[in-house]
Design a protein around this motif. Structure first.
Motif, PDB file in Angstrom:
ATOM      1  N   ASP A   1       0.821  -1.218   0.000  1.00  0.00           N
ATOM      2  CA  ASP A   1       0.000   0.000   0.000  1.00  0.00           C
ATOM      3  C   ASP A   1       0.852   1.265   0.000  1.00  0.00           C
ATOM      4  OD1 ASP A   1      -2.405  -1.268  -0.115  1.00  0.00           O
ATOM      5  OD2 ASP A   1      -2.805  -1.204   2.046  1.00  0.00           O
ATOM      6  N   ALA A   2       2.010   1.222   0.666  1.00  0.00           N
ATOM      7  CA  ALA A   2       2.860   2.410   0.782  1.00  0.00           C
ATOM      8  C   ALA A   2       3.716   2.639  -0.454  1.00  0.00           C
ATOM      9  CB  ALA A   2       3.760   2.290   2.011  1.00  0.00           C
ATOM     10  N   LYS A   3       3.637   1.753  -1.437  1.00  0.00           N
ATOM     11  CA  LYS A   3       4.558   1.820  -2.574  1.00  0.00           C
ATOM     12  C   LYS A   3       3.874   2.211  -3.887  1.00  0.00           C
ATOM     13  CE  LYS A   3       7.699  -1.566  -0.547  1.00  0.00           C
ATOM     14  NZ  LYS A   3       7.049  -1.605   0.748  1.00  0.00           N
ATOM     15  N   PHE A   4       2.595   2.533  -3.849  1.00  0.00           N
ATOM     16  CA  PHE A   4       1.902   2.890  -5.087  1.00  0.00           C
ATOM     17  C   PHE A   4       2.298   4.293  -5.543  1.00  0.00           C
ATOM     18  CE2 PHE A   4      -0.777  -0.683  -4.103  1.00  0.00           C
ATOM     19  CZ  PHE A   4      -1.227  -1.113  -5.349  1.00  0.00           C
ATOM     20  N   THR A   5       2.632   4.394  -6.842  1.00  0.00           N
ATOM     21  CA  THR A   5       2.907   5.695  -7.455  1.00  0.00           C
ATOM     22  C   THR A   5       1.804   6.086  -8.434  1.00  0.00           C
ATOM     23  OG1 THR A   5       4.196   4.690  -9.251  1.00  0.00           O
ATOM     24  CG2 THR A   5       5.391   5.317  -7.255  1.00  0.00           C
TER      25      THR A   5
ATOM     26  N   SER B   1      -3.984  -1.911 -13.246  1.00  0.00           N
ATOM     27  CA  SER B   1      -4.747  -1.161 -12.241  1.00  0.00           C
ATOM     28  C   SER B   1      -3.869  -0.309 -11.346  1.00  0.00           C
ATOM     29  CB  SER B   1      -5.558  -2.128 -11.368  1.00  0.00           C
ATOM     30  OG  SER B   1      -4.698  -2.984 -10.634  1.00  0.00           O
ATOM     31  N   GLY B   2      -2.577  -0.602 -11.246  1.00  0.00           N
ATOM     32  CA  GLY B   2      -1.713   0.191 -10.368  1.00  0.00           C
ATOM     33  C   GLY B   2      -0.246  -0.038 -10.657  1.00  0.00           C
ATOM     34  N   ILE B   3       0.567   0.937 -10.245  1.00  0.00           N
ATOM     35  CA  ILE B   3       2.025   0.860 -10.412  1.00  0.00           C
ATOM     36  C   ILE B   3       2.668   1.062  -9.049  1.00  0.00           C
ATOM     37  CG2 ILE B   3       4.055   1.922 -11.465  1.00  0.00           C
ATOM     38  CD1 ILE B   3       2.300   2.761 -13.805  1.00  0.00           C
ATOM     39  N   VAL B   4       3.584   0.180  -8.693  1.00  0.00           N
ATOM     40  CA  VAL B   4       4.277   0.277  -7.403  1.00  0.00           C
ATOM     41  C   VAL B   4       5.767   0.523  -7.632  1.00  0.00           C
ATOM     42  CG1 VAL B   4       2.637  -1.182  -6.170  1.00  0.00           C
ATOM     43  CG2 VAL B   4       4.600  -2.234  -7.302  1.00  0.00           C
ATOM     44  N   ARG B   5       6.367   1.116  -6.621  1.00  0.00           N
ATOM     45  CA  ARG B   5       7.805   1.403  -6.672  1.00  0.00           C
ATOM     46  C   ARG B   5       8.414   0.964  -5.355  1.00  0.00           C
ATOM     47  NH1 ARG B   5      10.249   7.336  -8.196  1.00  0.00           N
ATOM     48  NH2 ARG B   5      12.375   6.666  -8.736  1.00  0.00           N
TER      49      ARG B   5
ATOM     50  N   ASN C   1       5.852   1.138 -21.575  1.00  0.00           N
ATOM     51  CA  ASN C   1       5.176   2.404 -21.877  1.00  0.00           C
ATOM     52  C   ASN C   1       3.691   2.337 -21.491  1.00  0.00           C
ATOM     53  OD1 ASN C   1       5.031   5.071 -22.773  1.00  0.00           O
ATOM     54  ND2 ASN C   1       4.538   4.474 -24.886  1.00  0.00           N
ATOM     55  N   LEU C   2       3.452   1.938 -20.236  1.00  0.00           N
ATOM     56  CA  LEU C   2       2.086   1.775 -19.749  1.00  0.00           C
ATOM     57  C   LEU C   2       1.800   2.716 -18.602  1.00  0.00           C
ATOM     58  CD1 LEU C   2       1.957  -2.137 -19.634  1.00  0.00           C
ATOM     59  CD2 LEU C   2       0.939  -0.661 -21.382  1.00  0.00           C
ATOM     60  N   LYS C   3       0.521   3.037 -18.430  1.00  0.00           N
ATOM     61  CA  LYS C   3       0.068   3.806 -17.284  1.00  0.00           C
ATOM     62  C   LYS C   3      -1.217   3.165 -16.767  1.00  0.00           C
ATOM     63  CE  LYS C   3      -2.404   7.237 -20.124  1.00  0.00           C
ATOM     64  NZ  LYS C   3      -2.100   6.610 -21.409  1.00  0.00           N
ATOM     65  N   PRO C   4      -1.630   3.460 -15.528  1.00  0.00           N
ATOM     66  CA  PRO C   4      -2.831   2.826 -14.974  1.00  0.00           C
ATOM     67  C   PRO C   4      -4.040   2.993 -15.892  1.00  0.00           C
ATOM     68  CG  PRO C   4      -1.654   3.971 -13.243  1.00  0.00           C
ATOM     69  CD  PRO C   4      -0.960   4.327 -14.526  1.00  0.00           C
ATOM     70  N   GLY C   5      -4.745   1.888 -16.099  1.00  0.00           N
ATOM     71  CA  GLY C   5      -5.914   1.890 -16.977  1.00  0.00           C
ATOM     72  C   GLY C   5      -5.638   1.316 -18.349  1.00  0.00           C
ATOM     73  N   ASP C   6      -4.354   1.180 -18.729  1.00  0.00           N
ATOM     74  CA  ASP C   6      -4.012   0.641 -20.047  1.00  0.00           C
ATOM     75  C   ASP C   6      -4.232  -0.868 -20.100  1.00  0.00           C
ATOM     76  OD1 ASP C   6      -3.337   3.134 -20.850  1.00  0.00           O
ATOM     77  OD2 ASP C   6      -1.164   2.849 -20.750  1.00  0.00           O
ATOM     78  N   LYS C   7      -4.463  -1.371 -21.313  1.00  0.00           N
ATOM     79  CA  LYS C   7      -4.613  -2.796 -21.556  1.00  0.00           C
ATOM     80  C   LYS C   7      -3.258  -3.405 -21.908  1.00  0.00           C
ATOM     81  CE  LYS C   7      -9.074  -2.546 -21.068  1.00  0.00           C
ATOM     82  NZ  LYS C   7      -9.740  -3.133 -19.875  1.00  0.00           N
ATOM     83  N   ILE C   8      -3.049  -4.640 -21.453  1.00  0.00           N
ATOM     84  CA  ILE C   8      -1.767  -5.309 -21.677  1.00  0.00           C
ATOM     85  C   ILE C   8      -2.018  -6.659 -22.334  1.00  0.00           C
ATOM     86  CG2 ILE C   8       0.402  -6.035 -20.608  1.00  0.00           C
ATOM     87  CD1 ILE C   8      -0.689  -4.549 -18.065  1.00  0.00           C
ATOM     88  N   PRO C   9      -1.653  -6.857 -23.597  1.00  0.00           N
ATOM     89  CA  PRO C   9      -1.757  -8.182 -24.211  1.00  0.00           C
ATOM     90  C   PRO C   9      -0.612  -9.080 -23.736  1.00  0.00           C
ATOM     91  CG  PRO C   9      -0.994  -6.564 -25.816  1.00  0.00           C
ATOM     92  CD  PRO C   9      -1.252  -5.812 -24.549  1.00  0.00           C
ATOM     93  N   VAL C  10      -0.969 -10.274 -23.298  1.00  0.00           N
ATOM     94  CA  VAL C  10       0.003 -11.201 -22.719  1.00  0.00           C
ATOM     95  C   VAL C  10      -0.222 -12.580 -23.319  1.00  0.00           C
ATOM     96  CG1 VAL C  10       0.732 -12.349 -20.599  1.00  0.00           C
ATOM     97  CG2 VAL C  10       0.191  -9.926 -20.555  1.00  0.00           C
TER      98      VAL C  10
ATOM     99  N   SER D   1      -6.952  -8.029 -13.718  1.00  0.00           N
ATOM    100  CA  SER D   1      -6.254  -6.807 -13.305  1.00  0.00           C
ATOM    101  C   SER D   1      -4.865  -7.173 -12.782  1.00  0.00           C
ATOM    102  CB  SER D   1      -7.037  -6.086 -12.205  1.00  0.00           C
ATOM    103  OG  SER D   1      -8.300  -5.670 -12.687  1.00  0.00           O
ATOM    104  N   VAL D   2      -3.904  -6.314 -13.056  1.00  0.00           N
ATOM    105  CA  VAL D   2      -2.532  -6.552 -12.608  1.00  0.00           C
ATOM    106  C   VAL D   2      -1.936  -5.285 -12.021  1.00  0.00           C
ATOM    107  CG1 VAL D   2      -2.101  -8.392 -14.289  1.00  0.00           C
ATOM    108  CG2 VAL D   2      -1.544  -6.015 -14.871  1.00  0.00           C
ATOM    109  N   ILE D   3      -0.920  -5.466 -11.189  1.00  0.00           N
ATOM    110  CA  ILE D   3      -0.118  -4.374 -10.633  1.00  0.00           C
ATOM    111  C   ILE D   3       1.314  -4.604 -11.084  1.00  0.00           C
ATOM    112  CG2 ILE D   3       0.752  -3.298  -8.522  1.00  0.00           C
ATOM    113  CD1 ILE D   3      -1.802  -4.225  -7.139  1.00  0.00           C
ATOM    114  N   MET D   4       1.943  -3.563 -11.605  1.00  0.00           N
ATOM    115  CA  MET D   4       3.310  -3.689 -12.123  1.00  0.00           C
ATOM    116  C   MET D   4       4.278  -2.819 -11.351  1.00  0.00           C
ATOM    117  SD  MET D   4       3.308  -3.757 -16.270  1.00  0.00           S
ATOM    118  CE  MET D   4       2.800  -5.228 -17.166  1.00  0.00           C
ATOM    119  N   GLY D   5       5.556  -3.217 -11.412  1.00  0.00           N
ATOM    120  CA  GLY D   5       6.619  -2.364 -10.924  1.00  0.00           C
ATOM    121  C   GLY D   5       6.818  -1.192 -11.855  1.00  0.00           C
TER     122      GLY D   5
END
Length: 420
Positions: free
Chosen positions: A156-160, A207-211, A185-194, A173-177
């Motif tokens: 929770d303390a690491k979300f940017t 859904s979120g980016i952590v650092r 080149n992604l930001k929250p809300g973008d779609k990611i093909p995997v 939904s995923v959370i990335m570093g």
């Protein structure tokens, strides 16, 4: 009583001589204080930074890991058929067994009841390829229960950017570093093909980016819901590949990891095995710093030695008169030892106070870094043991610095000096 009066007389002579040469006394005391101040300040700074970096690195990894690895087969068909012969098989294949932990959920529940364990989190990992334009970037998605992983790593303390809400609610939904998100080149809300390693294609939502503050980890981590990754692997909901554990006291990690690995029949690792360079580097830094600190204190000690040596030369006639009045060699030696110890005590206490004050001021110095994102001010260490060590070193160096001049003063011949 007579002995006590003699000590009082010798002490009064020692302090009279110190007051008679105020400049030399102040310089000697300042030399000790400066040495102790530098010692305390450097120790506080180096230890504070080392502890911060170590804690930051260890915070991002579990204290204990339980997992399964690919194993080589214990024997071959030839060994069974020709048991008495010496059989050689080139390039044997590993056992074809699943890598999940047996009764993983039950194991997690048992571990949570252990009073030594602070947090437990199960996870399942799947290798994937992220689509970035016409390129594919290899990576790994870790399926977690967010509440458990958050209690383990304080996510929770690491979300940017974004949040964790969608991870538990919306499948896919995923959370990335931060490093991995920037690479794709992604930001929250973008779609990611995997694509998984079987060629099946999935579309995830960031859904979120952590650092975390550890660049290498920020370039690789990607969290999804446990069910999402289990669906990718097409495995049941009981399928868990890793169990991560945080202890209240990580010093028990090596011993406890071996015990848990034996109990649950799985491979194990601990923070010491996972971070060998971190611990060995800290030991090396501490060794180098101790040598530097000892050198600083020895320089201060030599300064006091020179000052006390000059005081002896300037007070040769006083020493001869004292000895002619009946004072023994040990009395003269004691006079100069009292002087050196008095300088050492006053200088050491002053150095400890000024070192603490200087270190305290440094905690207000702002520090911004793209790597150490959680560091807002310079980290300093205020462990009491280092102040005790500084006091002992200060007294020891001044005592040794005063001993040799005091022995020299005791051996002076008063008749020779009085005759000129």
């Amino acid at each position: 009583m007579r002995h006590l009066n003699n000590i009082k007389l010798i002490s009064s002579i020692a302090f009279i001589q110190l007051r008679a040469k105020k400049t030399q006394t102040i310089v000697a005391t300042a030399g000790v204080a400066f040495g102790i101040t530098v010692f305390i300040f450097l120790l506080s700074c180096v230890k504070g930074v080392n502890e911060y970096i170590s804690e930051l690195s260890l915070e991002q990894c579990p204290d204990i890991r339980l997992f399964r690895e690919v194993r080589m087969t214990g024997g071959t068909v030839l060994d069974k058929v020709y048991a008495d012969d010496h059989n050689i098989v080139h390039h044997p294949k590993p056992e074809n067994v699943p890598l999940n932990l047996k009764d993983g959920m039950r194991t997690i529940e048992e571990l949570r009841r252990n009073p030594l364990i602070k947090a437990v989190s199960g996870s399942v990992k799947s290798p994937v390829f992220y689509h970035f334009g016409s390129s594919k970037i290899g990576g790994e998605i870790t399926g977690i229960h967010y509440e458990d992983e958050n209690s383990l790593l304080n996510l929770d303390a690491k979300f940017t950017g974004g949040s964790s809400k969608e991870l538990s609610i919306l499948p896919g939904s995923v959370i990335m570093g931060k490093g991995l998100a920037e690479r794709l080149n992604l930001k929250p809300g973008d779609k990611i093909p995997v694509t998984d390693d079987n060629g099946h294609r999935f579309i995830f939502n960031l859904s979120g980016i952590v650092r975390t503050g550890v660049p290498e980890k920020d370039k690789t981590i990607c969290y999804a819901g446990m069910e999402t990754v289990q669906n990718i692997l097409n495995v049941p909901s009981s399928y868990i590949t890793d169990i991560n554990i945080k202890l209240y006291d990580r010093t028990f990690a090596p011993e406890m990891a071996a015990e848990l690995g034996k109990r649950y029949a799985c491979e194990n690792s601990d923070c010491l095995k996972d971070n060998p360079f971190l611990f060995e580097g800290e030991k090396l830094q501490n060794t180098v710093f101790r040598c530097i600190a000892a050198g600083i204190l020895l320089v201060a000690g030599f300064g006091i030695f020179n000052i006390l040596n000059m005081m002896i030369y300037e007070k040769m006639k006083d020493i001869s008169i004292i000895k002619a009045m009946g004072f023994t060699d040990s009395d003269v030696c004691l006079i100069f030892m009292i002087q050196s110890l008095a300088i050492g005590i006053v200088g050491a206490v002053a150095g400890l106070v000024s070192g603490y004050f200087l270190s305290w001021l440094m905690t207000f110095v702002p520090f911004e870094s793209d790597v150490f994102v959680s560091m807002k001010n310079l980290p300093m260490c205020f462990d009491a043991i280092y102040y005790i060590l500084g006091l002992c070193f200060g007294l020891l160096t001044t005592a040794l610095a005063g001993y040799l001049p005091s022995r020299k003063a005791a051996r002076l011949d008063p008749i020779t000096i009085l005759r000129g």
